[in-house]
Write a protein that holds these residues in place. Structure first.
Motif, PDB file in Angstrom:
ATOM      1  N   GLU A  21       0.830  -1.204   0.000  1.00 27.27           N
ATOM      2  CA  GLU A  21       0.000   0.000   0.000  1.00 27.27           C
ATOM      3  C   GLU A  21       0.863   1.252   0.000  1.00 27.27           C
ATOM      4  OE1 GLU A  21      -3.104   2.382  -0.445  1.00 27.27           O
ATOM      5  OE2 GLU A  21      -3.129   0.204  -0.634  1.00 27.27           O
ATOM      6  N   LYS A  22       1.938   1.236   0.740  1.00 25.39           N
ATOM      7  CA  LYS A  22       2.861   2.381   0.763  1.00 25.39           C
ATOM      8  C   LYS A  22       3.459   2.586  -0.626  1.00 25.39           C
ATOM      9  CE  LYS A  22       6.717   4.273   3.372  1.00 25.39           C
ATOM     10  NZ  LYS A  22       7.879   4.485   2.624  1.00 25.39           N
ATOM     11  N   TYR A  23       3.867   1.513  -1.270  1.00 24.26           N
ATOM     12  CA  TYR A  23       4.426   1.602  -2.619  1.00 24.26           C
ATOM     13  C   TYR A  23       3.394   2.173  -3.585  1.00 24.26           C
ATOM     14  CZ  TYR A  23       5.894   0.192  -7.265  1.00 24.26           C
ATOM     15  OH  TYR A  23       6.196   0.194  -8.602  1.00 24.26           O
ATOM     16  N   ARG A  24       2.168   1.663  -3.531  1.00 23.50           N
ATOM     17  CA  ARG A  24       1.111   2.139  -4.426  1.00 23.50           C
ATOM     18  C   ARG A  24       0.825   3.620  -4.190  1.00 23.50           C
ATOM     19  NH1 ARG A  24      -3.956  -0.930  -3.806  1.00 23.50           N
ATOM     20  NH2 ARG A  24      -4.549   0.169  -5.676  1.00 23.50           N
ATOM     21  N   SER A  25       0.801   4.029  -2.943  1.00 22.65           N
ATOM     22  CA  SER A  25       0.552   5.429  -2.602  1.00 22.65           C
ATOM     23  C   SER A  25       1.675   6.318  -3.126  1.00 22.65           C
ATOM     24  CB  SER A  25       0.426   5.565  -1.088  1.00 22.65           C
ATOM     25  OG  SER A  25       0.292   6.906  -0.721  1.00 22.65           O
ATOM     26  N   GLU A  26       2.907   5.893  -2.949  1.00 21.88           N
ATOM     27  CA  GLU A  26       4.047   6.671  -3.439  1.00 21.88           C
ATOM     28  C   GLU A  26       4.052   6.732  -4.966  1.00 21.88           C
ATOM     29  OE1 GLU A  26       7.355   4.688  -1.614  1.00 21.88           O
ATOM     30  OE2 GLU A  26       7.074   5.751   0.287  1.00 21.88           O
ATOM     31  N   GLU A  27       3.689   5.631  -5.615  1.00 21.58           N
ATOM     32  CA  GLU A  27       3.635   5.591  -7.077  1.00 21.58           C
ATOM     33  C   GLU A  27       2.544   6.539  -7.597  1.00 21.58           C
ATOM     34  OE1 GLU A  27       4.806   4.541 -10.844  1.00 21.58           O
ATOM     35  OE2 GLU A  27       5.769   4.033  -8.955  1.00 21.58           O
ATOM     36  N   LEU A  28       1.391   6.525  -6.955  1.00 22.71           N
ATOM     37  CA  LEU A  28       0.300   7.413  -7.347  1.00 22.71           C
ATOM     38  C   LEU A  28       0.704   8.871  -7.179  1.00 22.71           C
ATOM     39  CD1 LEU A  28      -2.624   7.831  -8.264  1.00 22.71           C
ATOM     40  CD2 LEU A  28      -3.313   7.548  -5.876  1.00 22.71           C
ATOM     41  N   ALA A  67      -5.386  14.586  -5.752  1.00 25.10           N
ATOM     42  CA  ALA A  67      -6.209  14.283  -6.934  1.00 25.10           C
ATOM     43  C   ALA A  67      -7.112  15.472  -7.263  1.00 25.10           C
ATOM     44  CB  ALA A  67      -7.030  13.023  -6.683  1.00 25.10           C
ATOM     45  N   ASP A  68      -7.665  16.111  -6.247  1.00 22.58           N
ATOM     46  CA  ASP A  68      -8.535  17.273  -6.472  1.00 22.58           C
ATOM     47  C   ASP A  68      -7.762  18.425  -7.120  1.00 22.58           C
ATOM     48  OD1 ASP A  68     -10.692  15.953  -5.363  1.00 22.58           O
ATOM     49  OD2 ASP A  68     -10.428  16.861  -3.383  1.00 22.58           O
ATOM     50  N   GLY A  71      -7.104  17.799 -10.788  1.00 23.94           N
ATOM     51  CA  GLY A  71      -8.319  18.066 -11.553  1.00 23.94           C
ATOM     52  C   GLY A  71      -8.539  19.554 -11.753  1.00 23.94           C
ATOM     53  N   GLU A  72      -8.320  20.315 -10.699  1.00 18.71           N
ATOM     54  CA  GLU A  72      -8.448  21.771 -10.778  1.00 18.71           C
ATOM     55  C   GLU A  72      -7.430  22.346 -11.757  1.00 18.71           C
ATOM     56  OE1 GLU A  72      -7.766  25.508  -7.726  1.00 18.71           O
ATOM     57  OE2 GLU A  72      -8.426  23.593  -6.886  1.00 18.71           O
ATOM     58  N   LEU A  73      -6.207  21.834 -11.713  1.00 15.38           N
ATOM     59  CA  LEU A  73      -5.162  22.326 -12.608  1.00 15.38           C
ATOM     60  C   LEU A  73      -5.472  21.968 -14.063  1.00 15.38           C
ATOM     61  CD1 LEU A  73      -2.483  23.792 -12.905  1.00 15.38           C
ATOM     62  CD2 LEU A  73      -1.316  21.622 -12.387  1.00 15.38           C
ATOM     63  N   ARG A  74      -5.987  20.765 -14.305  1.00 15.24           N
ATOM     64  CA  ARG A  74      -6.388  20.397 -15.675  1.00 15.24           C
ATOM     65  C   ARG A  74      -7.412  21.388 -16.220  1.00 15.24           C
ATOM     66  NH1 ARG A  74      -7.588  14.826 -13.690  1.00 15.24           N
ATOM     67  NH2 ARG A  74      -5.582  13.770 -13.705  1.00 15.24           N
TER      68      ARG A  74
END
Length: 94
Positions: A21-28, A67-68, A71-74
């Protein structure tokens, strides 16, 4: 002995899941940060002082975007690429 083996296996499995989970979070987060870099470069390419100020402020305020915020920057990039002057204040008229 069987109980110890079960507890040990459980602890090892839990540690593996936490590490995954830590790896996935860091990758995201790394993907979000890379996307933010690319989006901010697109804004810089507009070559407008007001947009450059916005980019500098964004970088200082959101070094690790959520993530928010991505989205705002996009949305902001879409808006400013279609109308770069939309960020500038309208001229004052008494």
């Amino acid at each position: 002995m069987l109980r110890f083996t079960f507890v040990f296996a459980f602890v090892v499995a839990a540690c593996a899941l936490v590490a995954l989970e830590k790896y996935r979070s860091e990758e995201l987060q790394a993907r979000r940060t890379a996307e933010q870099v690319e989006l901010l470069q697109r804004l810089e390419a507009l070559d407008r002082p007001s947009v450059a100020r916005l980019v500098a402020e964004w970088r200082m305020t959101y070094p690790e975007p959520s993530a928010d915020r991505i989205g705002e920057l996009r949305d902001l990039v879409r808006q400013l690429q279609s109308d770069p002057t939309s960020i500038e204040a309208p001229p004052y008229s008494p």
